[in-house]
Design a protein around this motif. Sequence first.
Motif, short mmCIF file in Angstrom:
data_model
loop_
_atom_site.label_atom_id
_atom_site.label_comp_id
_atom_site.label_asym_id
_atom_site.label_seq_id
_atom_site.Cartn_x
_atom_site.Cartn_y
_atom_site.Cartn_z
N ILE A 89 1.02 -0.79 -0.05
CA ILE A 89 0.25 -0.18 -0.33
C ILE A 89 0.57 1.12 -0.45
CG2 ILE A 89 -1.56 1.71 1.28
CD1 ILE A 89 -2.70 -1.26 2.46
N ARG A 90 0.42 2.83 -0.82
CA ARG A 90 1.15 2.93 -1.22
C ARG A 90 0.20 4.02 -0.52
NH1 ARG A 90 5.37 5.55 -5.38
NH2 ARG A 90 6.55 4.35 -4.01
N ILE A 91 0.60 5.35 0.53
CA ILE A 91 0.13 6.75 0.74
C ILE A 91 0.63 7.85 0.42
CG2 ILE A 91 -1.36 8.26 2.26
CD1 ILE A 91 -1.26 5.97 4.24
N LYS A 92 0.15 8.62 -0.71
CA LYS A 92 1.06 9.64 -1.11
C LYS A 92 0.11 11.28 -1.05
CE LYS A 92 2.82 11.40 -5.55
NZ LYS A 92 3.18 11.57 -6.88
N LEU A 93 1.29 11.83 -0.51
CA LEU A 93 0.62 13.21 -0.15
C LEU A 93 1.07 13.91 -0.61
CD1 LEU A 93 -0.20 11.59 2.51
CD2 LEU A 93 0.39 13.85 3.62
N VAL A 94 1.03 15.37 -1.71
CA VAL A 94 1.15 16.98 -2.18
C VAL A 94 0.77 17.86 -1.82
CG1 VAL A 94 1.04 17.22 -4.06
CG2 VAL A 94 1.23 15.02 -4.56
N GLY A 144 3.57 21.28 -3.03
CA GLY A 144 4.39 20.97 -4.17
C GLY A 144 5.04 19.56 -3.68
N ASP A 145 5.68 19.92 -2.30
CA ASP A 145 6.20 19.11 -2.16
C ASP A 145 5.43 17.42 -1.81
OD1 ASP A 145 8.44 20.05 -1.74
OD2 ASP A 145 9.02 20.90 1.12
N VAL A 146 5.83 16.35 -1.81
CA VAL A 146 5.12 15.22 -1.77
C VAL A 146 5.80 14.31 -1.11
CG1 VAL A 146 4.92 13.04 -3.12
CG2 VAL A 146 4.87 15.43 -4.46
N MET A 147 4.57 13.97 0.22
CA MET A 147 5.30 12.37 0.91
C MET A 147 4.32 11.38 0.28
SD MET A 147 4.39 11.83 5.05
CE MET A 147 4.75 13.49 5.74
N THR A 148 5.59 10.14 0.32
CA THR A 148 5.07 9.03 0.47
C THR A 148 5.12 8.09 1.34
OG1 THR A 148 6.94 8.40 -0.89
CG2 THR A 148 5.18 8.64 -1.48
N ILE A 149 4.09 7.41 1.54
CA ILE A 149 4.85 6.28 2.65
C ILE A 149 4.04 4.82 2.87
CG2 ILE A 149 3.59 5.58 5.36
CD1 ILE A 149 2.50 8.61 5.56
N ASP A 150 5.49 4.19 2.59
CA ASP A 150 4.83 2.88 1.52
C ASP A 150 5.07 1.60 2.75
OD1 ASP A 150 4.38 3.96 -0.41
OD2 ASP A 150 7.30 3.60 -1.12
N TRP A 151 3.73 0.56 2.40
CA TRP A 151 4.17 -0.69 3.32
C TRP A 151 4.09 -1.75 2.51
CZ3 TRP A 151 -0.51 -4.09 3.88
CH2 TRP A 151 -0.07 -4.94 4.63
N THR A 152 5.09 -2.92 2.52
CA THR A 152 4.82 -3.60 2.33
C THR A 152 4.86 -4.87 3.09
OG1 THR A 152 5.99 -3.26 0.67
CG2 THR A 152 6.29 -5.60 0.60
N ARG A 153 4.26 -5.76 3.71
CA ARG A 153 4.25 -6.42 4.40
C ARG A 153 5.41 -7.82 4.84
NH1 ARG A 153 -1.13 -10.93 5.69
NH2 ARG A 153 -1.98 -9.01 5.67
N GLY A 154 5.69 -7.78 6.11
CA GLY A 154 7.07 -7.98 6.37
C GLY A 154 8.14 -7.23 6.23
N SER A 161 10.44 12.29 1.82
CA SER A 161 9.88 13.20 1.28
C SER A 161 10.85 14.03 0.00
CB SER A 161 10.45 14.20 2.29
OG SER A 161 10.15 15.62 2.12
N ASN A 162 9.91 13.40 -1.03
CA ASN A 162 10.88 14.25 -1.89
C ASN A 162 11.27 12.51 -2.92
OD1 ASN A 162 8.59 16.58 -2.27
ND2 ASN A 162 10.58 17.56 -1.26
N ASN A 163 10.92 11.73 -2.55
CA ASN A 163 12.04 10.75 -2.77
C ASN A 163 13.06 10.08 -1.82
OD1 ASN A 163 10.20 10.06 -5.24
ND2 ASN A 163 11.29 11.76 -6.56
N LYS A 164 13.35 11.49 -1.03
CA LYS A 164 14.32 11.38 0.34
C LYS A 164 13.74 10.63 1.37
CE LYS A 164 17.97 13.45 2.79
NZ LYS A 164 18.45 14.58 3.24
#
Length: 202
Positions: A89-94, A144-154, A161-164
Amino acid sequence: MTTSNYLMQTMRTACIALFLSLTVLPAAHAAKDPVPATLEETQQLDGQTLLLNGSGPHVIKRVKIFNIGIYTPKLRTTSQELLASTGPIRIKLVMLKEVESELMSRRFLADIRSSTTKEERNQLVYQLLALGEGFATIGDWKVGDVMTIDWTRGKGTVFRSNNKQIGEVLKDDLTMQAILKIWLGENVADNKLKRLLLGDKE
């Protein structure tokens, strides 16, 4: 004072400070460049194509703070189905407004606290402190900054933040569940946004 009690007191102090100071996020400067009103229909994560389950603006005191989208391998129409998803699952915030990094961190801590049970919070003490420390290493959030929150089981949950990458990988499954419940739980602050994230259209 035991280490566990110290960690709980630290988290509690941060959350209390937020509620006293965050009646509304600080006014932001107007965007110089237009921010896309919609998010991409797909994202790639862990070798899979994820679909935009739903998206909408996160609003505080009638002010749009950021656009948020949730991406899943299969579209879900109920919060129960989405929370039970095996991921990834990915949550993306702009960002639509400028927000100080410290306030962004405190906001997440407070929202997670309000969306979880006492038992769950006891299991998340370390993760919440690690998240707060990670946010402290980045600057303020700009339009315009982007935050992603990525979850992979296990594998756990990763904030970027902006791919960092922000802080360390939180190697558990409960962290993402707690974050998703901010917008998809039983006692959400914005039921309209909850419906949008579950696929409803405005």
